[in-house]
Design an enzyme around this catalytic site. Structure first.
Site, mmCIF file in Angstrom:
data_model
loop_
_atom_site.group_PDB
_atom_site.id
_atom_site.type_symbol
_atom_site.label_atom_id
_atom_site.label_comp_id
_atom_site.label_asym_id
_atom_site.label_seq_id
_atom_site.Cartn_x
_atom_site.Cartn_y
_atom_site.Cartn_z
ATOM 1 N N LYS A 279 74.789 115.737 48.714
ATOM 2 C CA LYS A 279 74.697 115.445 47.262
ATOM 3 C C LYS A 279 75.438 114.091 46.839
ATOM 4 O O LYS A 279 76.525 113.973 47.216
ATOM 5 C CB LYS A 279 75.261 116.602 46.751
ATOM 6 C CG LYS A 279 75.466 116.639 45.142
ATOM 7 C CD LYS A 279 76.301 117.565 44.500
ATOM 8 C CE LYS A 279 76.361 117.469 43.243
ATOM 9 N NZ LYS A 279 77.572 118.574 42.685
ATOM 10 N N ASP A 284 79.038 112.932 37.370
ATOM 11 C CA ASP A 284 78.539 114.143 36.540
ATOM 12 C C ASP A 284 79.313 114.848 35.448
ATOM 13 O O ASP A 284 80.489 115.244 35.480
ATOM 14 C CB ASP A 284 78.608 115.457 37.673
ATOM 15 C CG ASP A 284 77.926 116.851 37.055
ATOM 16 O OD1 ASP A 284 77.229 116.727 36.202
ATOM 17 O OD2 ASP A 284 78.385 117.745 37.898
ATOM 18 N N LYS A 291 80.425 119.285 30.603
ATOM 19 C CA LYS A 291 81.827 119.738 31.146
ATOM 20 C C LYS A 291 82.872 119.410 30.288
ATOM 21 O O LYS A 291 82.689 118.749 29.385
ATOM 22 C CB LYS A 291 82.013 118.934 32.477
ATOM 23 C CG LYS A 291 80.987 119.309 33.535
ATOM 24 C CD LYS A 291 81.639 118.407 34.849
ATOM 25 C CE LYS A 291 80.607 118.468 36.065
ATOM 26 N NZ LYS A 291 80.750 119.863 36.347
ATOM 27 N N ASP A 302 81.652 113.533 42.805
ATOM 28 C CA ASP A 302 80.620 114.357 43.040
ATOM 29 C C ASP A 302 79.600 113.844 43.916
ATOM 30 O O ASP A 302 78.516 114.531 44.133
ATOM 31 C CB ASP A 302 80.009 114.699 41.496
ATOM 32 C CG ASP A 302 79.609 116.027 41.511
ATOM 33 O OD1 ASP A 302 79.797 117.098 42.493
ATOM 34 O OD2 ASP A 302 78.454 116.369 40.725
ATOM 35 N N ASP A 361 74.289 121.563 34.407
ATOM 36 C CA ASP A 361 75.457 121.253 35.108
ATOM 37 C C ASP A 361 75.337 121.896 36.376
ATOM 38 O O ASP A 361 76.052 121.711 37.355
ATOM 39 C CB ASP A 361 76.687 121.863 34.354
ATOM 40 C CG ASP A 361 77.788 121.304 34.991
ATOM 41 O OD1 ASP A 361 77.890 120.210 35.686
ATOM 42 O OD2 ASP A 361 78.871 121.898 34.941
ATOM 43 N N GLU A 363 73.180 120.698 38.688
ATOM 44 C CA GLU A 363 72.348 119.902 39.027
ATOM 45 C C GLU A 363 72.218 119.315 40.336
ATOM 46 O O GLU A 363 71.302 119.027 40.964
ATOM 47 C CB GLU A 363 72.443 118.552 38.245
ATOM 48 C CG GLU A 363 73.710 117.597 38.869
ATOM 49 C CD GLU A 363 75.069 118.320 38.956
ATOM 50 O OE1 GLU A 363 75.783 117.899 39.707
ATOM 51 O OE2 GLU A 363 75.360 119.122 38.232
ATOM 52 N N ARG A 365 72.223 121.259 43.245
ATOM 53 C CA ARG A 365 71.093 122.009 43.917
ATOM 54 C C ARG A 365 69.756 121.331 43.667
ATOM 55 O O ARG A 365 69.036 121.739 44.584
ATOM 56 C CB ARG A 365 71.416 123.769 43.602
ATOM 57 C CG ARG A 365 71.005 123.937 42.316
ATOM 58 C CD ARG A 365 71.501 125.172 41.936
ATOM 59 N NE ARG A 365 72.987 125.114 41.702
ATOM 60 C CZ ARG A 365 73.677 126.189 41.495
ATOM 61 N NH1 ARG A 365 73.429 127.400 41.233
ATOM 62 N NH2 ARG A 365 75.184 126.108 41.603
#
EC number: 3.4.11.1
Length: 515
Positions: A279, A284, A291, A302, A361, A363, A365
């Protein structure tokens, strides 16, 4: 290994004895053990003391006695020993004596010792003389990783005044010592490369720049490199990557790094093929499902999974593993804007599966699903995916233990190897009933469940939907372990840790050796 400014690993070599005369700012690191009695001082480990004269050992133990140093685990004491050609001796405690030492005990001791050093450019150590499998490699890894520092964005006002550790000499006489030490240095340098990428702030590492750095690193070690820009992603139908990245003014990328190691195998037709997926969300915010501000700055990490994957495939090429390794790395920035995807949107993943985005959030996956489907088109025998995927990982397992999910047999294999190398991955189930919670009324899947619980497992179940039949796979969730927000410990600094680079590379080595 890194082609960009960042941490420069020390030069490492092997010697059979101390020099007659050492340079200034030279430290000898010596392991000591406890007697089990808190009233008695620690003692130099006999095998490690074999490189020292009896007078030097006596002088060290006299110093320990004067300091009431017991040799407890990771205790440090600095001594001046006149009979040795070094500026000082640093003893590091290992705890109770053992007939064989676990590699990670040695690695942690070396890391603690290295972190304590300042104004020290050269280190000698007898840690590699300890009995135990892989201790020479572990000692070098610990010293390099413990001495890691990231100073690229510090001005002269706050940058360290010393150069940091420049040279490590491992005292060892074993036949395979040079090979083991070189291996440890290569692995640690790869971890440092992953750390550098994660520690680089999102102002300087966004998808296009990340792709450029991946290309430069890949080409420097002979990897085949392919980069898909936003136009190529649109043409190819990578709806997950595009959906996550559409809120940012800095468009997404997909990077492919290919090591064709099967040609190095004695029986090339039997060599396995491994897909790596990581990933790469360079920052993020959570998108429209934004968030909390308090800890959002940690989301510079991230892309920790992507950094580890890139470092791992480059290391496979550098050390010429005789298997094919193909890394597929999606890169995007998840930002809120007038063009960002909305909760309730439906996107079409690469391969045709439709997903209702109930929470922007969740995201990671979405971009991973695209990358996994693409990776499975290469017909790998195994697929390892890693990501800072869920806060639920930290809730379930804490900040240091990765969750390992996937097909049962391969999951357990990956977790066991992770524990062996000291990254301590723990196997977790993927209960079939959790798929029910991912049903959508408007699409094939929802990207979240409607339940509060088992968030780490739900994410794993979502990813499982995109794995091709017959592929042994593992998903390593490193949401906590990839980035240390607390105090340094062992060989782990504050900030990026490089987890799970060592796990993935050790798995690749195991596959190369055992299929």
């Amino acid at each position: 290994m890194s082609t960009e400014p960042g941490y420069a690993s020390p030069v490492v070599n092997v010697a059979s004895s101390l020099p007659r005369r050492a340079a200034a700012s030279t430290v000898l690191i010596v392991p000591v053990v406890s007697t089990g009695d808190d009233d008695k001082p620690g003692a130099v480990v006999a095998s490690a003391g074999s490189f020292l004269s009896s007078d030097a050992v006596a002088e060290i133990e006299s110093g320990l006695r004067a300091l009431a140093a017991t040799g407890g685990a990771e205790q440090l004491h600095r001594l001046v020993v006149g009979s040795l050609p070094v500026s000082s001796v640093l003893t590091v405690g290992l705890g109770k004596p053992r007939s064989e030492w676990p590699a990670d005990t040695v690695r942690r001791a070396a890391g603690v010792a290295a972190r304590s050093l300042s104004n020290t450019e050269t280190v000698f150590t007898t840690l590699a003389a300890l009995p135990g499998e892989g201790v020479a490699s572990a000692a070098v890894e610990g010293l390099i990783l413990g001495s890691y520092r990231f100073t690229e964005f510090r001005s002269a006002k706050t940058a360290p005044k010393d150069k940091g550790l420049q040279k490590i000499t491992v005292l060892a006489t074993a036949k395979d010592a040079k090979q083991e030490v070189a291996h440890g240095a290569a692995v640690a340098t790869a971890v440092a490369t992953a750390r550098d990428l994660v520690n680089t702030p999102p102002s300087h590492l966004f998808p296009d720049e990340f792709a450029k750095r991946a290309r430069a690193l890949g080409e420097s070690v002979g990897l085949e490199v392919e980069v898909l820009d936003e136009k190529a992603l649109q043409k190819g139908g990578y709806g997950g990557i595009l959906g996550v990245g559409q809120g940012s003014s800095r468009p997404p990328r997909l990077v492919r790094l290919i090591h064709r190691g099967s040609r190095l195998a004695k029986k090339s037709k039997q060599a396995k093929k491994v897909a790596l997926v990581g990933k790469g969300v360079t920052f993020d915010t959570g998108g429209i499902s934004i968030k909390p501000a308090a800890s959002m700055h940690h989301m510079t990490s991230d892309m920790g999974g992507a950094a580890a994957v890139i470092a791992t495939v480059a290391l496979a090429a550098q050390l010429q593993l005789p298997i094919d390794v193909i890394a597929t790395v999606p890169m995007a920035e998840n930002m809120p804007s007038g063009t960002a995807q909305r909760p309730g949107d439906v996107l079409t993943q690469y391969g045709g599966t439709t997903v209702e985005v109930q929470n922007t959030d969740a995201e990671g996956r979405l971009i991973l699903a695209d990358a996994i489907v693409r990776a499975c088109e290469d017909n790998p025998d195994y697929l390892i995916e890693t990501s800072t995927l869920t806060g639920a990982q930290t809730v379930a397992l804490g900040a240091r233990i990765p969750g390992v999910m996937g097909s049962d047999e391969f999951r357990d294999r990956v977790a066991a190897i992770s524990q062996r190398v000291g990254e301590n991955g723990w196997p977790m189930p993927l209960p079939d009933e959790l798929k029910e919670d991912l049903k959508s009324t408007v699409a094939d899947l929802s990207n979240i469940s409607g339940q509060r619980f088992a968030g780490m497992l739900v994410a794993g179940v979502f990813l499982r939907e995109f794995i091709a039949d017959g592929v042994g796979w593992a998903h390593i969730d490193v949401a906590g372990p990839a980035y240390n927000t607390g105090s340094p410990w062992g060989y782990s600094p504050k900030g990026a840790t490089g987890v799970p680079t060592r796990t993935m590379f050790a798995v690749l080595e195991d596959i190369a050796a055992n299929g």
